[in-house]
Design a protein around this motif. Structure first.
Motif, PDB file in Angstrom:
ATOM      1  N   ILE A   9       9.232 -45.269 -74.051  1.00 39.94           N
ATOM      2  CA  ILE A   9       9.453 -44.440 -72.414  1.00 39.94           C
ATOM      3  C   ILE A   9       8.858 -45.123 -71.460  1.00 39.94           C
ATOM      4  CG2 ILE A   9       9.208 -42.594 -71.062  1.00 39.94           C
ATOM      5  CD1 ILE A   9       8.371 -41.049 -73.190  1.00 39.94           C
ATOM      6  N   LEU A  10      10.759 -45.898 -70.661  1.00 39.83           N
ATOM      7  CA  LEU A  10      10.738 -46.659 -69.485  1.00 39.83           C
ATOM      8  C   LEU A  10      11.267 -46.349 -68.674  1.00 39.83           C
ATOM      9  CD1 LEU A  10      10.731 -48.607 -72.332  1.00 39.83           C
ATOM     10  CD2 LEU A  10      11.271 -50.229 -70.517  1.00 39.83           C
ATOM     11  N   VAL A  11      10.422 -45.743 -67.770  1.00 40.25           N
ATOM     12  CA  VAL A  11      10.335 -44.956 -65.961  1.00 40.25           C
ATOM     13  C   VAL A  11       9.647 -46.520 -64.871  1.00 40.25           C
ATOM     14  CG1 VAL A  11       9.615 -42.930 -67.352  1.00 40.25           C
ATOM     15  CG2 VAL A  11       7.977 -43.883 -65.853  1.00 40.25           C
ATOM     16  N   PRO A  12      10.621 -45.717 -63.615  1.00 41.55           N
ATOM     17  CA  PRO A  12      10.711 -46.701 -62.355  1.00 41.55           C
ATOM     18  C   PRO A  12       8.755 -46.454 -62.038  1.00 41.55           C
ATOM     19  CG  PRO A  12      12.350 -45.518 -62.242  1.00 41.55           C
ATOM     20  CD  PRO A  12      12.035 -44.660 -63.644  1.00 41.55           C
ATOM     21  N   GLU A  13       8.119 -47.718 -61.672  1.00 35.69           N
ATOM     22  CA  GLU A  13       6.965 -47.494 -61.616  1.00 35.69           C
ATOM     23  C   GLU A  13       6.480 -46.838 -60.137  1.00 35.69           C
ATOM     24  OE1 GLU A  13       2.998 -51.407 -60.630  1.00 35.69           O
ATOM     25  OE2 GLU A  13       5.258 -51.368 -59.746  1.00 35.69           O
ATOM     26  N   ARG A  14       8.210 -47.143 -59.217  1.00 29.05           N
ATOM     27  CA  ARG A  14       8.167 -46.165 -57.908  1.00 29.05           C
ATOM     28  C   ARG A  14       9.526 -45.728 -57.737  1.00 29.05           C
ATOM     29  NH1 ARG A  14       6.787 -49.944 -52.451  1.00 29.05           N
ATOM     30  NH2 ARG A  14       8.661 -51.547 -53.675  1.00 29.05           N
ATOM     31  N   ASN A  15       9.963 -44.582 -57.793  1.00 32.39           N
ATOM     32  CA  ASN A  15      10.923 -43.307 -58.072  1.00 32.39           C
ATOM     33  C   ASN A  15      11.203 -43.744 -56.737  1.00 32.39           C
ATOM     34  OD1 ASN A  15      13.406 -41.357 -58.656  1.00 32.39           O
ATOM     35  ND2 ASN A  15      11.745 -41.789 -60.594  1.00 32.39           N
ATOM     36  N   ASN A  16      13.087 -43.679 -56.744  1.00 36.70           N
ATOM     37  CA  ASN A  16      13.204 -42.855 -54.903  1.00 36.70           C
ATOM     38  C   ASN A  16      13.631 -41.923 -54.815  1.00 36.70           C
ATOM     39  OD1 ASN A  16      15.207 -42.356 -57.199  1.00 36.70           O
ATOM     40  ND2 ASN A  16      16.593 -43.094 -56.234  1.00 36.70           N
ATOM     41  N   TRP A  17      13.124 -40.887 -56.184  1.00 34.85           N
ATOM     42  CA  TRP A  17      12.874 -39.366 -55.388  1.00 34.85           C
ATOM     43  C   TRP A  17      11.492 -38.864 -55.524  1.00 34.85           C
ATOM     44  CZ3 TRP A  17      16.443 -36.455 -52.587  1.00 34.85           C
ATOM     45  CH2 TRP A  17      17.504 -37.277 -52.397  1.00 34.85           C
ATOM     46  N   PRO A  18      10.584 -38.973 -54.808  1.00 36.43           N
ATOM     47  CA  PRO A  18       9.054 -39.040 -54.952  1.00 36.43           C
ATOM     48  C   PRO A  18       8.486 -37.806 -55.645  1.00 36.43           C
ATOM     49  CG  PRO A  18       9.269 -39.975 -52.837  1.00 36.43           C
ATOM     50  CD  PRO A  18      10.454 -39.969 -52.989  1.00 36.43           C
ATOM     51  N   MET A  19       9.485 -36.728 -55.346  1.00 40.16           N
ATOM     52  CA  MET A  19       9.395 -35.249 -55.963  1.00 40.16           C
ATOM     53  C   MET A  19       9.245 -35.425 -57.474  1.00 40.16           C
ATOM     54  SD  MET A  19      10.382 -31.862 -53.568  1.00 40.16           S
ATOM     55  CE  MET A  19       8.854 -30.916 -55.322  1.00 40.16           C
ATOM     56  N   VAL A  20      10.436 -36.412 -57.906  1.00 37.14           N
ATOM     57  CA  VAL A  20      10.179 -36.511 -59.384  1.00 37.14           C
ATOM     58  C   VAL A  20       9.619 -37.554 -60.008  1.00 37.14           C
ATOM     59  CG1 VAL A  20      11.997 -38.150 -61.006  1.00 37.14           C
ATOM     60  CG2 VAL A  20      13.084 -36.587 -59.639  1.00 37.14           C
ATOM     61  N   GLN A  21       8.471 -38.245 -59.761  1.00 34.84           N
ATOM     62  CA  GLN A  21       7.671 -38.909 -60.012  1.00 34.84           C
ATOM     63  C   GLN A  21       6.902 -38.183 -59.763  1.00 34.84           C
ATOM     64  OE1 GLN A  21       7.651 -43.034 -58.618  1.00 34.84           O
ATOM     65  NE2 GLN A  21       5.583 -43.421 -59.204  1.00 34.84           N
ATOM     66  N   TRP A  22       6.224 -37.632 -58.878  1.00 36.47           N
ATOM     67  CA  TRP A  22       4.842 -36.276 -59.043  1.00 36.47           C
ATOM     68  C   TRP A  22       5.207 -35.592 -59.663  1.00 36.47           C
ATOM     69  CZ3 TRP A  22       5.801 -35.341 -53.020  1.00 36.47           C
ATOM     70  CH2 TRP A  22       5.690 -36.733 -52.171  1.00 36.47           C
ATOM     71  N   ALA A  23       6.146 -35.212 -60.228  1.00 39.57           N
ATOM     72  CA  ALA A  23       6.429 -33.914 -61.492  1.00 39.57           C
ATOM     73  C   ALA A  23       6.162 -34.482 -63.082  1.00 39.57           C
ATOM     74  CB  ALA A  23       7.775 -33.456 -61.488  1.00 39.57           C
ATOM     75  N   LEU A  24       6.339 -35.676 -62.812  1.00 41.09           N
ATOM     76  CA  LEU A  24       6.405 -36.327 -64.044  1.00 41.09           C
ATOM     77  C   LEU A  24       5.079 -36.724 -64.308  1.00 41.09           C
ATOM     78  CD1 LEU A  24       7.129 -38.308 -66.615  1.00 41.09           C
ATOM     79  CD2 LEU A  24       7.507 -39.728 -65.080  1.00 41.09           C
ATOM     80  N   GLY A  25       4.118 -36.746 -63.519  1.00 42.98           N
ATOM     81  CA  GLY A  25       2.489 -36.901 -63.165  1.00 42.98           C
ATOM     82  C   GLY A  25       1.900 -35.952 -64.155  1.00 42.98           C
ATOM     83  N   HIS A  26       2.602 -34.810 -63.713  1.00 45.81           N
ATOM     84  CA  HIS A  26       2.231 -33.771 -64.502  1.00 45.81           C
ATOM     85  C   HIS A  26       1.984 -33.610 -66.068  1.00 45.81           C
ATOM     86  CE1 HIS A  26       0.281 -30.023 -64.298  1.00 45.81           C
ATOM     87  NE2 HIS A  26       1.149 -28.979 -64.536  1.00 45.81           N
ATOM     88  N   ILE A  27       2.589 -33.962 -66.395  1.00 45.46           N
ATOM     89  CA  ILE A  27       3.146 -33.610 -67.720  1.00 45.46           C
ATOM     90  C   ILE A  27       2.662 -35.115 -69.226  1.00 45.46           C
ATOM     91  CG2 ILE A  27       5.375 -32.244 -67.374  1.00 45.46           C
ATOM     92  CD1 ILE A  27       7.088 -34.679 -68.107  1.00 45.46           C
ATOM     93  N   LEU A  28       2.977 -35.935 -67.513  1.00 40.50           N
ATOM     94  CA  LEU A  28       2.348 -37.469 -68.805  1.00 40.50           C
ATOM     95  C   LEU A  28       1.086 -37.285 -69.197  1.00 40.50           C
ATOM     96  CD1 LEU A  28       2.455 -40.058 -66.066  1.00 40.50           C
ATOM     97  CD2 LEU A  28       4.118 -40.004 -67.887  1.00 40.50           C
ATOM     98  N   TRP A  29       0.260 -36.591 -69.528  1.00 40.06           N
ATOM     99  CA  TRP A  29      -1.533 -36.355 -70.966  1.00 40.06           C
ATOM    100  C   TRP A  29      -0.154 -35.521 -71.367  1.00 40.06           C
ATOM    101  CZ3 TRP A  29      -2.214 -31.666 -72.468  1.00 40.06           C
ATOM    102  CH2 TRP A  29      -1.988 -30.000 -71.666  1.00 40.06           C
ATOM    103  N   GLU A  30       0.565 -34.612 -71.246  1.00 41.51           N
ATOM    104  CA  GLU A  30       0.488 -34.534 -73.337  1.00 41.51           C
ATOM    105  C   GLU A  30       1.940 -35.693 -73.728  1.00 41.51           C
ATOM    106  OE1 GLU A  30       2.315 -30.301 -72.535  1.00 41.51           O
ATOM    107  OE2 GLU A  30       3.174 -30.943 -70.435  1.00 41.51           O
ATOM    108  N   LEU A  31       2.122 -36.021 -73.139  1.00 35.88           N
ATOM    109  CA  LEU A  31       2.700 -37.166 -73.798  1.00 35.88           C
ATOM    110  C   LEU A  31       1.905 -39.072 -73.925  1.00 35.88           C
ATOM    111  CD1 LEU A  31       5.831 -38.135 -71.997  1.00 35.88           C
ATOM    112  CD2 LEU A  31       5.630 -36.400 -74.000  1.00 35.88           C
ATOM    113  N   VAL A  32       1.424 -39.139 -73.415  1.00 33.47           N
ATOM    114  CA  VAL A  32       0.043 -40.215 -73.797  1.00 33.47           C
ATOM    115  C   VAL A  32      -1.527 -40.311 -74.439  1.00 33.47           C
ATOM    116  CG1 VAL A  32       0.844 -42.008 -71.794  1.00 33.47           C
ATOM    117  CG2 VAL A  32      -0.688 -39.948 -71.148  1.00 33.47           C
ATOM    118  N   ASN A  33      -1.292 -38.630 -74.387  1.00 29.56           N
ATOM    119  CA  ASN A  33      -2.073 -38.330 -75.103  1.00 29.56           C
ATOM    120  C   ASN A  33      -2.188 -38.197 -77.296  1.00 29.56           C
ATOM    121  OD1 ASN A  33      -4.101 -38.410 -72.962  1.00 29.56           O
ATOM    122  ND2 ASN A  33      -4.710 -35.575 -73.106  1.00 29.56           N
ATOM    123  N   VAL A  34      -0.762 -38.492 -77.080  1.00 29.06           N
ATOM    124  CA  VAL A  34      -0.643 -37.834 -78.530  1.00 29.06           C
ATOM    125  C   VAL A  34      -0.074 -39.657 -78.825  1.00 29.06           C
ATOM    126  CG1 VAL A  34      -0.476 -35.547 -78.268  1.00 29.06           C
ATOM    127  CG2 VAL A  34       1.577 -36.904 -78.559  1.00 29.06           C
TER     128      VAL A  34
END
Length: 472
Positions: free
Chosen positions: A352-377
């Protein structure tokens, strides 16, 4: 005003709040299929008297209703256009990944198309402007954003010159998207006498207040034989190296073949929805010269609702070797998270490729909350460096790609009018995958340690932003 009057008016205000809150709550319960969104709206309505109900009226209600039409864009009566499993003979012969789109759209992919990948705005705009300059019959252009800057002015001049040659020129712009740049391009287009319309214009009289339902499609049809679609709006913002401001990295695609007729039909539908004339859609092309099988998949808050969401869930579940997702806004619903986790656990390579810096910070923050569910598997998440990565595509194995205007977030998959194009071709997917692999090589991977190492404040911020993910 005495105490009795105050008591009377106070009771009246409470009763009015009770009526509006109850009405909005019942409406949300009945018509919001996403329980998180329904629960959120109910909370807003109950705890913010009057303002909550007003916000729900403006942003929470889907007012889109199709005008009565004899036939749909694909030759299917509207009341018959739904999810239809393919017949047994087709199921026996077609690959599983192809059957998903057939069930969603009711149509087989069209043979004989060619698809060119256009990397970044500099290449895409040059190709599009050249096509407009060579047009002899018609130019139909649809965009979410059409800026009145140097790039936008080039398109206005090209459209004007085409119309002067006798070409039929029509432009459709989303009414919210056009307001991203001021002064807007409408004035320039109308001054040149170009037939331009706004999609679902915002107005008070007669009331049209669907602020939250926007046309995010980007489409250019030239002479019924050439079509451009993808993620690019029109403006300097889509250039990798703009004359000023921040640029973007993106992909657009040039199509030739029978699928262009479907592009024209989709434009004609949106044009009529915008109170335009009923347009004559060209007959299907008979030539079959290209190597790609393509299928247009429209999506929107109408009878196409959830088409792309269902398609994406289905093709990801069909993957055998590889899944690669490139998107600027990645806020997946729970089913998609589960499908990606399942794929990784089955040993499929998932990137999965996403921007390093999103133009909508809240989108980047919300993604940070679910990352553990993905990278841990074992899902590999990569952050692309600047310029802002606006590319949207999905690759499955070595023979399937989905391109178009859709982001993987609730706004795209539930609120916006979008388009996706399935491309079934090993040669095309090989070329697209090579580009995606180059993006991965230049990106920074997110590791489980990165996710676990976030501070308490950062985790709290990300979790708070994730609460609003159905509305971002």
């Amino acid at each position: 005003m005495d105490t009795a009057d105050l008591t009377y008016y106070g009771a009246l205000l409470v009763a009015l709040h009770a009526v509006t809150a109850t009405s909005a709550t019942v409406h949300a319960l009945l018509y919001k299929s996403d329980s998180r969104a329904a629960f959120g709206w109910i909370g807003v309505v109950l705890f913010f008297p009057y303002a909550g109900a007003a916000l729900y009226l403006l942003f929470g209600i889907n007012r889109v209703r199709r005008k009565a039409q004899r036939r749909g864009i694909f030759g299917i009566p509207w009341h018959e256009s739904g999810i239809v499993p393919p017949p047994a003979g087709v199921r026996d012969e077609a690959p599983a990944i192809e059957l998903v789109g057939r069930a969603v759209t009711g149509r087989a992919p069209a043979d004989g198309n060619s698809v060119d990948i256009l990397i970044d705005g500099e290449a895409a705009f040059a190709r599009m402007l050249n096509a407009i300059d060579r047009a002899t019959r018609r130019v139909w252009l649809m965009s979410y954003i059409f800026d009145a800057d140097e790039t936008g002015s080039r398109f206005v001049r090209a459209l004007r010159d085409a119309q002067t040659r006798g070409v039929e020129v029509r432009v459709l712009i989303d009414d919210i998207g056009r307001r991203y740049h001021w002064p807007g391009v409408l004035r320039d287009l109308r001054r040149e006498g170009i037939d331009v319309r706004c999609f679902m214009p915002i107005r008070l009289l007669p009331p049209s207040l669907s602020l939250n339902l926007r046309n995010h499609r980007k489409l250019l049809v030239v002479d019924d034989a050439l079509g451009f679609a993808g993620g690019m709006n029109i403006g300097n913002r889509q250039l990798r190296h703009p004359p000023r401001g921040h640029g973007a990295a993106d992909l657009h695609f040039c199509f030739q073949g029978p699928v262009v007729r479907d592009f024209a039909a989709l434009f004609a539908e949106d044009w009529q929805r915008s109170n335009g004339a009923l347009l004559e859609v060209p007959d299907p092309m008979q030539s079959t010269t290209g190597p790609c099988r393509c299928r247009l998949v429209p999506d929107g808050p109408d009878n196409h609702l959830d088409h792309l969401s269902l398609l994406i869930d289905g093709v990801i579940s069909s993957a055998q070797e590889r899944i690669a997702i490139v998107t600027p806004y990645f806020l997946p619903h729970r089913k998609l998270v589960g499908a990606l986790q399942s794929a990784a656990l089955r040993g499929i390579d998932v990137d999965i490729l996403v921007p390093e810096r999103n133009n909508w910070p809240m989108v980047q923050w919300a993604l940070g909350h679910i990352l553990w569910e993905l990278v841990n598997v074992g899902v590999r998440v990569h952050q692309q460096p600047d310029p802002f990565a606006h590319t949207k595509c999905i690759i499955i194995d070595d023979h399937y790609a989905l391109v178009g205007s859709t982001n993987l977030d609730p706004r795209s998959l539930r609120l916006n009018f979008e388009l996706g194009v399935e491309v079934l071709s090993r040669s095309f997917v090989h070329e697209l995958a090579a580009h995606v692999d180059s993006l991965i090589a230049a990106s920074r991977p997110i590791t489980p340690d990165d996710v676990a190492g976030r501070s308490v404040l950062v985790r709290a911020r990300d979790a708070t932003a994730a609460l609003f993910s159905p509305y971002l």
